[in-house]
Design an enzyme around this catalytic site. Structure first.
Site, PDB file in Angstrom:
ATOM      1  N   TYR A   1      19.729  20.559   5.932  1.00  0.00           N
ATOM      2  CA  TYR A   1      20.124  20.052   7.240  1.00  0.00           C
ATOM      3  C   TYR A   1      21.185  20.916   7.932  1.00  0.00           C
ATOM      4  CZ  TYR A   1      17.756  15.794   5.721  1.00  0.00           C
ATOM      5  OH  TYR A   1      16.825  14.887   5.272  1.00  0.00           O
ATOM      6  N   ILE A   2      21.836  21.798   7.222  1.00  0.00           N
ATOM      7  CA  ILE A   2      22.929  22.577   7.810  1.00  0.00           C
ATOM      8  C   ILE A   2      22.566  24.052   7.840  1.00  0.00           C
ATOM      9  CG2 ILE A   2      24.725  20.922   7.225  1.00  0.00           C
ATOM     10  CD1 ILE A   2      25.367  22.537   4.768  1.00  0.00           C
TER      11      ILE A   2
END
Length: 600
Positions: A119-120
């Site tokens: 997600y990052i």
């Protein structure tokens, strides 16, 4: 126990288990020290950090990459799994120096963890691209499986280790290096190049206050004390705005609650209002002194922490304990050496460009290409061009006459030069512009002149380099942690200000440990300047046995706060005689100190 093995010739060899253990343990210890836990002095990185940055540089295109992809790429170089790589990557990203982050990377203030790697995203910062990478000055080695090439150390032209800080635990030793201020490090490096003595101190992302009186250059045996910034919002409310290094809001609140449960501080509740900025509010009980509570917070909670730095780095393939000033000096001179190497490489490239531009000009302007029309072999072509060129140029091995007008080359003509001339296309020859060619050669000569000047004044060139870094990247990196000196808070005094004084009304005794139900809050004690005794004022106590309104007790030491009421310490048996004082058992009068009565 012994173990038998078989040699290549078939004869058994006896190996003692004790020797095996010693050899294997030393191998393991050396591996952990050199390849896992301790940073290298040259680039300030542990192997996993170096491999992460190298993997990110290999795929750098200016766009963000998923952290999961970066972890996968790094596993080509790092043999210890994705978890170790992911933790190290998030740690570097939170320091806001080498990696430009996007997404939820966690929070060092609250202790919140980062989102899942899928997600990052992250990419190298412009700063890291400028100061960490240069393939021409990098020493390379093969990766653990022999499939890839990785740097031994990165050619870092900045004291990265001191700016980011690090810690690690190896076998038999550990390292803990505090982060320092970006701007102060650059200015200190400039001072080192000017032969000035420097001294640097820690600076933390979380701000707060630090006492560096015992820092000892970050070496073993030193210590720093860090305090949170506590503000008084009103008489019953405190706000903690900045945290000590390594302390999160969660751990801080937990320490405050534990101290309150043990009776060491008097608070009503603790509220965490942290969002972008840290704010932990501490609501006090009515009538509680804010100043006394602040002292108690520093004495009994994580509002004050003590850290013992231990600057250990890998230097010349061995762990070495150094001061931060010694590390900075090494990094500064290594930066100068790297800049010198880069200039030498640049000069070599300029010389090569000038050499080929000059030969090309002579080759085209003098139409030497016409001389090879009748050549019947490749060797004859090369020989003809070489012979014709030497009519117009003189090499360093030649001894030209004083009136020789030939162009002086800076190196000899080699076969590779002639081959490049034969590869010039007819279209380029037909559109050759002599004026532009002369301008290009002059610009190369001017650039070479500047590079030679920089090499002759390499220290000034390095100072200018640091100043450019400061101007380009120094904005917003001012010191956050205030350097100050703390007065030592005696826990016993803070305890006394928060303790309960117990009274035996029947027998006329007062003390901190008497096992009775009637109690009163202990007002601030007054220590005499000539003795180590405490005079403790009490207000509003009376009974059939004690008729005085102002009682004073004297003791040579204050009981430790939190001790149970068993084994109570006797203070003094007070005999009420005078409303302004008491008669001690030895018959002497103990009177209140001046001004104490009006305090209540």
């Amino acid at each position: 126990m012994d173990k038998s093995t078989t040699q290549n010739n078939g004869n058994p060899q006896l190996i003692h288990l004790q020797g095996m253990y010693q050899d294997y343990f030393l191998d393991y210890a050396s591996y952990v020290i050199l390849e896992r836990a301790v940073p290298h002095i040259d680039d300030g990185l542990k192997p996993v950090q170096r491999r992460i940055l190298h993997a990110m540089k290999e795929t750098d295109d200016g766009r963000y990459n998923k952290v999961a992809n970066v972890i996968g790429l790094t596993m080509q170089y790092h043999p210890h799994g994705d978890a170790a790589i992911g933790d190290a990557l998030v740690n570097m990203g939170q320091k806001d120096l080498m990696i430009d982050t996007q997404g939820n990377w966690g929070d060092v203030a609250t202790g919140a963890g980062a989102a899942a790697p899928r997600y990052i995203e992250g990419r190298l910062t412009k700063f890291s691209l400028e100061v960490l990478f240069n393939p021409q000055t990098t020493e390379w080695q093969m990766s653990y499986d022999g499939r890839k090439r990785e740097p031994v150390t990165l050619p870092a032209k900045f004291p990265l280790l001191l700016a980011a800080g690090t810690d690690g635990i190896a076998v038999g030793l550990s390292t803990k290096i505090m982060p320092h201020n970006f701007i102060e490090l650059i200015k200190a490096s400039i001072d080192i190049l000017k032969d000035k003595k420097v001294q640097i101190f820690p600076d933390f992302q979380t701000g707060a206050m630090v006492d560096v009186s015992d820092y000892n250059g970050g070496k073993r045996g030193g210590r720093i004390k860090i305090r949170a910034l506590i503000e008084k919002l009103d008489k019953d409310l405190l706000a903690i705005k900045e945290l000590p290094y390594g302390v999160t809001t969660e751990s801080l609140i937990e320490s405050i609650i534990k101290a309150s449960e043990k009776g060491k501080i008097k608070i009503k509740k603790v509220v965490d209002l942290t969002s972008k900025d840290v704010e932990v509010q501490v609501e006090l009980l009515p009538g509680t002194s804010p100043d006394v509570t602040i002292d108690a917070l520093y004495a009994f909670t994580d509002c004050e922490v003590s850290i013992s730095p231990n600057a250990c780095v890998i230097h010349e393939d061995k762990p070495r304990f150094m001061t931060v000033e010694e590390i900075l000096e090494h990094n500064t001179f290594r930066t100068r050496d790297l800049l010198r190497t880069e200039l030498e490489i640049k000069l070599s490239e300029l010389l090569e460009k000038w050499h080929m531009a000059s030969l090309e000009k002579i080759f085209i302007e003098n139409r030497i290409y016409h001389q090879i029309e009748e050549c019947e072999s490749w060797e004859e072509v090369l020989t003809t061009i070489d012979r014709e060129l030497r009519k117009y140029v003189a090499t360093p091995i030649d001894t030209p006459a004083p009136n020789d007008q030939r162009l002086r080359l800076m190196r000899d003509i080699v076969e590779e030069d002639i081959v490049k001339l034969t590869e010039i296309r007819i279209k380029r020859i037909s559109k050759y512009n002599t004026f532009k060619a002369d301008e290009h050669i002059v610009s190369l000569e001017e650039e070479m002149k500047q590079v030679r000047h920089d090499l002759e004044h390499i220290t000034d060139y390095t100072i200018a380099y640091y100043k450019r870094l400061l101007e380009k990247y120094g904005k917003g990196r001012e010191r956050r942690t205030r350097i100050t000196s703390f007065e030592s808070i005696q826990a016993t005094e803070v305890v006394a200000n928060n303790a309960k004084l117990f009274v035996n009304y029947t027998e006329g005794f007062i003390g901190f440990g008497l096992k009775k139900t009637r109690t009163t809050s202990l007002y601030p004690s007054v220590r005499t300047s000539t003795t180590s005794s405490f005079f403790v004022p009490m207000v509003g106590l009376w009974s059939s046995a004690l008729s005085t309104r102002f009682l004073w007790a004297k003791t040579s030491s204050m009981p430790q706060y939190g001790r149970k009421m068993t084994n109570a310490r006797l203070i003094i048996s007070c005999i009420p005689m005078d409303p302004m004082g008491v008669v001690l058992p030895n018959g002497s009068m103990l009177r209140p100190l001046p001004g104490i009565k009006n305090m209540y």
